[in-house]
Structure formats: structure tokens, C-alpha cells
Design a protein around this motif. Structure first.
Motif, PDB file in Angstrom:
ATOM      1  N   GLY A   1       0.821  -1.206   0.000  1.00  0.00           N
ATOM      2  CA  GLY A   1       0.000   0.000   0.000  1.00  0.00           C
ATOM      3  C   GLY A   1       0.856   1.258   0.000  1.00  0.00           C
ATOM      4  O   GLY A   1       1.986   1.270   0.493  1.00  0.00           O
ATOM      5  N   ARG A   2       0.292   2.304  -0.572  1.00  0.00           N
ATOM      6  CA  ARG A   2       0.964   3.604  -0.609  1.00  0.00           C
ATOM      7  C   ARG A   2       0.015   4.677  -0.102  1.00  0.00           C
ATOM      8  O   ARG A   2      -1.184   4.614  -0.342  1.00  0.00           O
ATOM      9  N   ILE A   3       0.579   5.645   0.593  1.00  0.00           N
ATOM     10  CA  ILE A   3      -0.210   6.775   1.086  1.00  0.00           C
ATOM     11  C   ILE A   3       0.447   8.054   0.596  1.00  0.00           C
ATOM     12  O   ILE A   3       1.636   8.274   0.816  1.00  0.00           O
ATOM     13  N   GLN A   4      -0.349   8.889  -0.075  1.00  0.00           N
ATOM     14  CA  GLN A   4       0.131  10.207  -0.487  1.00  0.00           C
ATOM     15  C   GLN A   4      -0.602  11.227   0.374  1.00  0.00           C
ATOM     16  O   GLN A   4      -1.825  11.368   0.291  1.00  0.00           O
ATOM     17  N   TRP A   5       0.138  11.903   1.230  1.00  0.00           N
ATOM     18  CA  TRP A   5      -0.460  12.890   2.125  1.00  0.00           C
ATOM     19  C   TRP A   5      -0.675  14.194   1.365  1.00  0.00           C
ATOM     20  O   TRP A   5       0.255  14.751   0.787  1.00  0.00           O
ATOM     21  N   ILE A   6      -1.899  14.681   1.383  1.00  0.00           N
ATOM     22  CA  ILE A   6      -2.262  15.924   0.701  1.00  0.00           C
ATOM     23  C   ILE A   6      -2.229  17.088   1.699  1.00  0.00           C
ATOM     24  O   ILE A   6      -1.662  18.128   1.426  1.00  0.00           O
ATOM     25  N   ARG A   7      -2.840  16.864   2.854  1.00  0.00           N
ATOM     26  CA  ARG A   7      -2.896  17.898   3.892  1.00  0.00           C
ATOM     27  C   ARG A   7      -2.991  17.213   5.250  1.00  0.00           C
ATOM     28  O   ARG A   7      -3.710  16.232   5.406  1.00  0.00           O
ATOM     29  N   SER A   8      -2.260  17.731   6.215  1.00  0.00           N
ATOM     30  CA  SER A   8      -2.330  17.204   7.570  1.00  0.00           C
ATOM     31  C   SER A   8      -2.045  18.335   8.547  1.00  0.00           C
ATOM     32  O   SER A   8      -0.905  18.716   8.764  1.00  0.00           O
ATOM     33  N   ASP A   9      -3.131  18.869   9.114  1.00  0.00           N
ATOM     34  CA  ASP A   9      -2.999  19.920  10.118  1.00  0.00           C
ATOM     35  C   ASP A   9      -4.064  19.710  11.190  1.00  0.00           C
ATOM     36  O   ASP A   9      -4.704  18.663  11.229  1.00  0.00           O
ATOM     37  N   SER A  10      -4.263  20.677  12.044  1.00  0.00           N
ATOM     38  CA  SER A  10      -5.194  20.531  13.166  1.00  0.00           C
ATOM     39  C   SER A  10      -6.662  20.559  12.759  1.00  0.00           C
ATOM     40  O   SER A  10      -7.526  20.234  13.572  1.00  0.00           O
ATOM     41  N   ASP A  11      -6.945  20.953  11.528  1.00  0.00           N
ATOM     42  CA  ASP A  11      -8.329  21.064  11.063  1.00  0.00           C
ATOM     43  C   ASP A  11      -8.726  19.966  10.080  1.00  0.00           C
ATOM     44  O   ASP A  11      -9.862  19.502  10.091  1.00  0.00           O
ATOM     45  N   VAL A  12      -7.782  19.572   9.207  1.00  0.00           N
ATOM     46  CA  VAL A  12      -8.085  18.642   8.121  1.00  0.00           C
ATOM     47  C   VAL A  12      -6.919  17.684   7.910  1.00  0.00           C
ATOM     48  O   VAL A  12      -5.755  18.077   7.996  1.00  0.00           O
TER      49      VAL A  12
END
Length: 165
Positions: free
Chosen positions: A85-96
Motif C-alpha cells: 500500500g501507498r499513502i500520499q499525504w495531501i494535507r495534515s494539520d489541526s483542522d483537516v
């Protein structure tokens, strides 16, 4: 099992009595929050034994949340990635938290997953009767990422968790 022996990782054999002693020691150590009874530790060890893992892996792979065994998000992610499996992180912050989860066989194009603090707060996930739960207050980014991992892995490669929350 009439012999009381269980085969663990690398062919090691653990008897029920061995597991009982390990469970007692782990529960009394206080090192693993939520695993405060011998029965809880023993049950998690049985889960790992069923997967051919050493009983101590139980403490690395699972939490007890609201009285139920829960696979840790980092364990889900590691197992997912080890299976291709692969994960591409688009956004990771306190809201989303937003990512695309892909697997060469089951989801080659990838599946987008997006979780927000607001939607989880409205669903009651972030709160207890005393307000926002401590982990959600102190580590919202990490908690959102864990929820995204859980959702994405379950969608693309559910065999990683097989019925465990």
C-alpha cells in the motif's frame, strides 16, 4: 489444544501458562495505558498469537479504547505499506487530514480520504462529558491522521484489521 502449547512467531512455543505469566507482568507494569488487567493483556496476546506474532507484539499493535481492542494507527499503516500500500499525504494539520490510499491490486488509482476536526467533533468522537478529550486537545493533527489512516486502510485493504476497530 490438549497440550496447552501455542506456536508463536519464528516457531517459538508458548504455553497458556507462559502467556498467563507474560500477561500478569505486562498488566502490572503500568507501561501500557488501557491494558491494566491480566485478562486484557492475555486477550491481546491471543490476538497476536493467532497472527503468528510474538505475544509482546500485542502491546505494540493494539490499544484498549472504551474496553475494546483497537489496532494502533501506526501498526495499520505499517502493515498496509508492507503489503504494497501507498499513502500520499495531501494535507495534515489541526483542522483537516487528507490523503490518497493506493494499492497495486485493490486500488491502483487510489482512494481519497478526507477527515476534519469539525465533522468528528459533531459526531462526538472528540468529546467526553468533560469537553474535548485530552488527546484531541493536545494532538489534533496526529489524531486526525490516525482517523484518516484507519478509514483509508479499511477501504483499500480491510484484511489488515479484519474486524478489529
Amino acid at each position: 489444544m490438549s497440550s496447552g502449547l501455542m506456536v508463536g512467531a519464528s516457531g517459538a512455543i508458548y504455553s497458556v501458562a507462559d502467556l498467563d505469566v507474560m500477561a500478569e507482568r505486562i498488566a502490572s507494569s503500568g507501561l501500557f495505558p488501557g491494558v491494566d488487567t491480566k485478562q486484557a493483556a492475555f486477550t491481546l496476546m491471543l490476538l497476536c498469537q493467532s497472527e503468528g506474532l510474538h505475544p509482546a507484539q500485542a502491546m505494540k499493535r493494539y490499544h484498549i479504547i472504551d474496553g475494546r481492542p483497537t489496532m494502533r494507527a501506526d501498526a495499520m499503516q505499517a502493515t498496509f505499506q508492507a503489503a504494497g500500500g501507498r499513502i500520499q499525504w495531501i494535507r495534515s494539520d489541526s483542522d483537516v487530514c487528507e490523503a490518497v490510499f493506493a494499492h497495486p491490486e485493490h486500488a491502483p488509482e487510489g482512494v481519497p480520504v478526507r477527515v476534519t476536526f469539525d465533522e468528528l467533533d459533531q459526531a462526538g468522537v472528540t468529546r467526553s462529558k468533560y469537553g474535548v478529550k485530552d488527546n484531541w486537545r493536545r494532538f489534533p493533527r496526529q489524531m486526525l491522521r490516525a482517523r484518516a489512516i484507519s478509514e483509508g486502510v479499511r477501504m483499500v485493504l480491510p484484511g489488515v484489521v479484519v474486524g478489529i476497530y
